[in-house]
Motif scaffolding. Structure first.
Motif, PDB file in Angstrom:
ATOM      1  N   LEU A 299       0.821  -1.207   0.000  1.00 15.89           N
ATOM      2  CA  LEU A 299       0.000   0.000   0.000  1.00 15.89           C
ATOM      3  C   LEU A 299       0.854   1.256   0.000  1.00 15.89           C
ATOM      4  N   SER A 300       1.971   1.229   0.710  1.00 18.27           N
ATOM      5  CA  SER A 300       2.883   2.375   0.704  1.00 18.27           C
ATOM      6  C   SER A 300       3.466   2.590  -0.687  1.00 18.27           C
TER       7      SER A 300
ATOM      8  N   ARG B  21       0.745   4.053  -2.971  1.00 18.22           N
ATOM      9  CA  ARG B  21       0.538   5.490  -2.746  1.00 18.22           C
ATOM     10  C   ARG B  21       1.659   6.302  -3.367  1.00 18.22           C
TER      11      ARG B  21
ATOM     12  N   GLY C  95       1.185   6.727  -6.976  1.00 11.88           N
ATOM     13  CA  GLY C  95       0.004   7.472  -7.397  1.00 11.88           C
ATOM     14  C   GLY C  95      -1.176   6.609  -7.786  1.00 11.88           C
TER      15      GLY C  95
ATOM     16  N   SER D 229      -6.635   2.501   4.499  1.00 12.19           N
ATOM     17  CA  SER D 229      -5.739   3.242   3.616  1.00 12.19           C
ATOM     18  C   SER D 229      -6.485   4.367   2.911  1.00 12.19           C
ATOM     19  N   PRO D 230      -5.787   5.465   2.550  1.00 10.71           N
ATOM     20  CA  PRO D 230      -6.440   6.525   1.791  1.00 10.71           C
ATOM     21  C   PRO D 230      -6.686   6.170   0.331  1.00 10.71           C
ATOM     22  N   THR D 231      -6.115   5.085  -0.141  1.00  9.92           N
ATOM     23  CA  THR D 231      -6.315   4.660  -1.529  1.00  9.92           C
ATOM     24  C   THR D 231      -7.720   4.095  -1.712  1.00  9.92           C
TER      25      THR D 231
END
Length: 297
Positions: A97-98, A101, A104, A140-142
């Motif tokens: 996930l990092s 992000r 993008g 997560s913000p995704t």
């Protein structure tokens, strides 16, 4: 953002940017089918696998190394990617996930499992890894979407040896019911989500179009392949002994408990496939006919 020239200065016509999708697990039936479906519809796609040189891909689909157990492969695989079709591997999900992000990535669609809906999901060995990845994505913000298929039609390959030889199929719970789903239908559901943002940001429980007992599934396979095999009811212990060389004890117990809980009870059949694709999932009978050669004596 790209613009198409219209001949009138100052009034550009906006066209949607090409969205690149990374499809993980392309050695499997779902991932490879999805990659081909995206390519056929003109959507840029990159196929990922631990061993990309071993992939058999349609022309025009590039392959990249991405081992979900090795964070060192994430950055290169995700470069320039807008969306991801992700298998549920929990060991390095936060690293993935990092990296997503940083690259993008705007949307990750997870191939989860309907086992996460069970009350004991956190302690169930089959469900726990899927649940852990779901929870990481939800935090997560995704953007995310969860596909939660139930039993795969391809689970029937466990009976292939018996059908080919004409031996009885040993079943500890012959009347246990499932609504098996064809992997191609799952890939079609994934295609719908990845190509229509209106469908994203939700969870979908995917099933086949009908509930079938294990006995009925064996009978459909026998009819499709011309096998004379029958069903033989066996005890839990006898079945565990037969699979001991191939299946860890905790997984065997989990399967037995699942079959016991569904013995004689119709399996849930949802309409989520129709919501996504406009049509029901393929029937188990059609899957059996398509794969009859694997079961033919």
């Amino acid at each position: 953002m790209r613009y198409a020239f219209t001949g009138w200065p100052g009034y550009p016509e906006e066209t949607p940017p090409a969205m690149l999708t990374l499809v993980t697990g392309c050695r499997g039936r779902i991932g490879s089918t999805l990659a081909a479906l995206l390519r056929d519809r003109g959507h840029p796609v990159r196929a990922a696998s631990r061993n990309p040189a071993e992939l058999s891909l349609p022309a025009g689909v590039p392959a990249v190394a991405c081992d979900l157990g090795d964070p060192g492969t994430f950055a290169a695989a995700l470069e320039g990617v807008d969306s991801v079709f992700l298998y549920a591997e929990s060991s390095h999900i936060n690293d993935f996930l990092s990296a997503a992000r940083a690259a993008g990535v705007g949307h990750i669609m997870l191939l989860s499992s309907s086992s996460v809906l069970a009350p004991d999901a956190a302690s169930n060995p089959v469900a726990a890894s899927h649940l852990a990845v779901e929870e990481a994505l939800a935090a997560s913000p995704t953007g995310w979407t969860f596909l939660r298929p139930g039993d795969f039609a391809s689970n029937a390959y466990q009976w292939a040896g018996a059908l080919r030889s004409g031996r009885p199929v040993d079943l500890p719970y012959p009347l246990s019911q499932t609504s098996p789903i064809d992997e191609t239908s799952i890939a079609e559901a994934a295609l719908a989500v990845l190509t229509d943002t209106r469908l994203q940001g939700a969870s979908y429980h995917l099933t086949g179009p009908e509930s079938l007992t294990a006995t009925e599934q064996v009978e459909l396979l026998a009819a499709a392949s011309g096998s004379a095999t029958t069903v033989n009811a066996v005890s839990r212990e006898a079945w565990k002994e037969s699979v001991a060389p191939f299946l860890p004890s905790e997984f065997a117990e989990g399967l037995l408990d699942h079959w016991a809980a569904t013995d004689g009870s119709p399996a849930e059949v949802t309409r989520d496939m129709e919501k996504l694709t406009g049509r029901p999932a393929r029937t188990f009978a059609s899957w059996a006919a398509e794969h009859a050669a694997a079961f033919r004596p």
